[in-house]
Motif scaffolding. Structure first.
Motif, short mmCIF file in Angstrom:
data_model
loop_
_atom_site.label_atom_id
_atom_site.label_comp_id
_atom_site.label_asym_id
_atom_site.label_seq_id
_atom_site.Cartn_x
_atom_site.Cartn_y
_atom_site.Cartn_z
N MET A 82 -40.48 -11.75 10.74
CA MET A 82 -40.92 -12.26 9.42
C MET A 82 -41.48 -13.69 9.53
O MET A 82 -42.33 -14.09 8.77
CB MET A 82 -39.73 -12.28 8.44
N CYS A 83 -40.98 -14.44 10.50
CA CYS A 83 -41.40 -15.84 10.62
C CYS A 83 -42.67 -15.96 11.47
O CYS A 83 -43.22 -17.04 11.59
CB CYS A 83 -40.29 -16.66 11.25
N THR B 72 -42.85 -15.40 14.70
CA THR B 72 -42.57 -15.66 16.11
C THR B 72 -42.99 -14.46 16.95
O THR B 72 -42.77 -13.32 16.56
CB THR B 72 -41.06 -15.89 16.33
N HIS C 294 -32.55 -12.97 13.56
CA HIS C 294 -33.26 -14.12 14.10
C HIS C 294 -32.65 -15.37 13.50
O HIS C 294 -32.90 -15.70 12.34
CB HIS C 294 -34.76 -14.03 13.78
N CYS D 145 -35.89 -19.02 9.50
CA CYS D 145 -36.13 -17.57 9.47
C CYS D 145 -34.95 -16.82 8.88
O CYS D 145 -34.95 -16.44 7.72
CB CYS D 145 -36.45 -17.07 10.87
N THR E 148 -33.95 -13.84 9.23
CA THR E 148 -34.20 -12.47 8.79
C THR E 148 -33.78 -11.51 9.91
O THR E 148 -33.45 -11.94 11.01
CB THR E 148 -35.69 -12.23 8.47
ZN LIG Z 1 -37.91 -14.77 12.74
#
Ligand SMILES: [Zn+2]
Length: 113
Positions: A1-2, A4, A39, A44, A46
């Motif tokens: 989601m972030c 990465t 994570h 983040c 998530t």
């Molecule tokens: Zn993440």
């Protein structure tokens, strides 16, 4: 989601901000089960999912071909997403759980629940 991205499986498994937190078996096709990872970074927090097939090469041990889900030697672990323990049944699905132990060891996390 972030956003990465990890270069490869090694980079992913050696990232201390990732923690395996769940496993959902796919009883139709083992490789399409899902591993869940938290994570744990400040921005983040998530959960991401990865197909078990991505990690299947980590374990080279015995792979049973029969499915024992619901049989007398099945502890029912695969019905509980949060259950990440090794399974002693001679079952096709036990394979994924061996992979989980390898991932846990790589992540250096031996937390007991
Ligand atoms: Zn993440």
């Amino acid at each position: 989601m972030c956003g990465t991205e990890w270069a490869d499986i090694d980079a992913f498994l050696d990232d201390p901000s990732l923690e395996i937190c769940g496993y959902m078996a796919d009883f139709g096709k083992l490789e399409r089960g899902l591993f869940f990872f938290n994570h744990l970074t400040e921005d983040c927090h998530t959960t991401l999912t990865i197909f078990t097939g991505q990690f299947i090469g980590l374990y080279n041990g015995t792979r049973f071909t029969e499915r024992r889900t619901g049989k007398e030697d099945c502890p029912g672990y695969c019905l509980d997403k949060n259950q990440l323990d090794r399974c002693d049944a001679f079952c096709e699905c036990a394979f994924s759980r061996e992979v989980i132990q390898i991932i846990k060891a790589r992540q250096g996390k031996y937390r007991t629940r």
